[in-house]
Each structure stands twice: as C-alpha cells, then as structure tokens.
Design a protein around this motif. Structure first.
Motif, PDB file in Angstrom:
ATOM      1  N   THR A  19     -45.272  11.057  61.417  1.00 29.62           N
ATOM      2  CA  THR A  19     -46.331  10.664  60.512  1.00 29.62           C
ATOM      3  C   THR A  19     -46.156   9.081  60.002  1.00 29.62           C
ATOM      4  N   LEU A  20     -46.834   8.438  60.537  1.00 28.58           N
ATOM      5  CA  LEU A  20     -47.033   6.860  60.106  1.00 28.58           C
ATOM      6  C   LEU A  20     -47.541   6.555  58.802  1.00 28.58           C
ATOM      7  N   SER A  21     -46.939   5.503  58.094  1.00 26.44           N
ATOM      8  CA  SER A  21     -47.361   5.039  56.813  1.00 26.44           C
ATOM      9  C   SER A  21     -47.726   3.460  56.824  1.00 26.44           C
ATOM     10  N   CYS A  22     -48.750   3.189  56.106  1.00 26.66           N
ATOM     11  CA  CYS A  22     -49.269   2.032  55.714  1.00 26.66           C
ATOM     12  C   CYS A  22     -49.501   1.722  54.327  1.00 26.66           C
ATOM     13  N   THR A  23     -48.427   0.823  54.181  1.00 22.82           N
ATOM     14  CA  THR A  23     -48.532   0.562  52.612  1.00 22.82           C
ATOM     15  C   THR A  23     -49.077  -0.746  52.431  1.00 22.82           C
ATOM     16  N   ALA A  24     -50.362  -0.697  51.479  1.00 25.94           N
ATOM     17  CA  ALA A  24     -50.954  -1.641  51.282  1.00 25.94           C
ATOM     18  C   ALA A  24     -51.021  -2.430  50.041  1.00 25.94           C
ATOM     19  N   SER A  25     -51.103  -3.717  49.703  1.00 30.53           N
ATOM     20  CA  SER A  25     -50.929  -4.542  48.713  1.00 30.53           C
ATOM     21  C   SER A  25     -52.021  -5.665  48.841  1.00 30.53           C
ATOM     22  N   GLY A  26     -52.421  -6.069  47.512  1.00 35.48           N
ATOM     23  CA  GLY A  26     -53.576  -7.064  47.275  1.00 35.48           C
ATOM     24  C   GLY A  26     -54.921  -6.484  47.302  1.00 35.48           C
ATOM     25  N   PHE A  27     -55.118  -5.097  47.550  1.00 41.71           N
ATOM     26  CA  PHE A  27     -56.420  -4.781  47.529  1.00 41.71           C
ATOM     27  C   PHE A  27     -56.106  -2.951  47.106  1.00 41.71           C
ATOM     28  N   ALA A  28     -57.295  -2.349  46.911  1.00 43.33           N
ATOM     29  CA  ALA A  28     -57.287  -0.961  46.876  1.00 43.33           C
ATOM     30  C   ALA A  28     -57.704  -0.233  47.984  1.00 43.33           C
ATOM     31  N   LEU A  29     -56.970   0.800  48.612  1.00 45.39           N
ATOM     32  CA  LEU A  29     -57.493   1.497  49.861  1.00 45.39           C
ATOM     33  C   LEU A  29     -58.874   1.953  49.542  1.00 45.39           C
ATOM     34  N   ILE A  74     -54.295   7.470  47.307  1.00 41.46           N
ATOM     35  CA  ILE A  74     -54.781   6.285  46.427  1.00 41.46           C
ATOM     36  C   ILE A  74     -53.892   5.883  45.550  1.00 41.46           C
ATOM     37  N   SER A  75     -52.982   6.859  44.846  1.00 39.49           N
ATOM     38  CA  SER A  75     -52.112   6.730  43.748  1.00 39.49           C
ATOM     39  C   SER A  75     -51.093   5.664  44.080  1.00 39.49           C
ATOM     40  N   LYS A  76     -50.632   5.768  45.558  1.00 42.05           N
ATOM     41  CA  LYS A  76     -49.654   4.902  46.025  1.00 42.05           C
ATOM     42  C   LYS A  76     -50.323   4.080  46.611  1.00 42.05           C
ATOM     43  N   ASN A  77     -51.601   3.994  47.210  1.00 46.31           N
ATOM     44  CA  ASN A  77     -52.088   2.923  47.857  1.00 46.31           C
ATOM     45  C   ASN A  77     -51.428   2.950  49.430  1.00 46.31           C
ATOM     46  N   ILE A  78     -51.224   4.058  50.127  1.00 47.93           N
ATOM     47  CA  ILE A  78     -50.463   3.960  51.349  1.00 47.93           C
ATOM     48  C   ILE A  78     -51.648   5.039  51.923  1.00 47.93           C
ATOM     49  N   LEU A  79     -51.693   4.512  53.321  1.00 44.80           N
ATOM     50  CA  LEU A  79     -52.510   5.084  54.470  1.00 44.80           C
ATOM     51  C   LEU A  79     -51.744   5.788  55.444  1.00 44.80           C
ATOM     52  N   TYR A  80     -51.909   6.931  55.845  1.00 46.21           N
ATOM     53  CA  TYR A  80     -51.255   7.765  56.718  1.00 46.21           C
ATOM     54  C   TYR A  80     -51.742   8.016  58.265  1.00 46.21           C
ATOM     55  N   LEU A  81     -50.833   8.304  59.035  1.00 44.18           N
ATOM     56  CA  LEU A  81     -51.524   8.795  60.261  1.00 44.18           C
ATOM     57  C   LEU A  81     -50.478   9.986  60.715  1.00 44.18           C
TER      58      LEU A  81
END
Length: 116
Positions: A19-29, A74-81
């Motif tokens: 499971t890959l994670s993508c932590t986003a910052s500076g905008f909301a997913l 959304i609460s963590k602003n993380i995208l997963y694969l």
C-alpha cells in the motif's frame, strides 16, 4: 506551497501486496482529482489510476483493474494505492499527482520492486 510526498514502496515477491501513501500539503485532497502514475526502468510515465475530488469516481488502467485500489483519508490528507497480486512488470517508481488521468511527476516517488 503544494507538496506531494510518496511513501510505502519496497521490494516484494510476485503475488504479494503493498500500500502506497501520498501525503499532500498545501491543498485539500477533496478539492481536486488525484492520480497515480508510474515509471518503469527505461520507460516513460504510465498512468495508473485516478480518483475524483468527491472520491466516488475511480478510474484504473487496464493493468491495474482488479488488482489496484485507490482511496484517500481526507482527515489526514493522504492518498493511497493498494496494490495486490503484484507482478514483476509492476516494478517502477510510483508518483501521485494532482489532476485526472495525468502524465506528470512532481515528487520523488516511491520505488516498488517485484522480484522473486
């Protein structure tokens, strides 16, 4: 400042999962569609999957359909694969990107190696 940081890659054997994670910052997913793309050694960028801004529409490349699942927190602003039944041909650097069906790479990506 928009930042995307991928993580979760590694070396696995064929048939295993990651499971890959993508932590986003500076905008909301939930403000934009998001995509995963990959680049195998010596090859160009390949689109993997996209999810719309509301999170209820997901699109997959043929090779990913049935094996990969895109999701987000959304609460963590993380995208997963989530990637199941991995194959050697899935070996690549995986990137997350803003947008739908994009073929760009912004972050450093995370390396996935599938080998017996």
């Amino acid at each position: 400042q928009v930042q995307l940081v991928e993580s979760g890659g590694g070396s696995v054997q064929p048939g295993e999962s990651l499971t890959l994670s993508c932590t986003a910052s500076g905008f909301a997913l939930d403000s934009t569609p998001m995509s995963w793309v990959r680049q195998a050694p010596g090859k160009g960028l390949e689109w993997v999957s996209s999810i719309n801004s509301r999170g209820h529409v997901k699109h997959y490349a043929d090779f990913a359909t049935g094996r990969f699942t895109v999701s987000r927190d959304i609460s963590k602003n993380i995208l997963y694969l989530r990637m199941d039944s991995l194959k050697p041909e899935d070996t690549a650097v995986y990137y997350c990107e803003k947008g739908w069906n994009v073929l760009t790479r912004t972050g450093r990506g995370t390396q996935v190696t599938v080998s017996s």
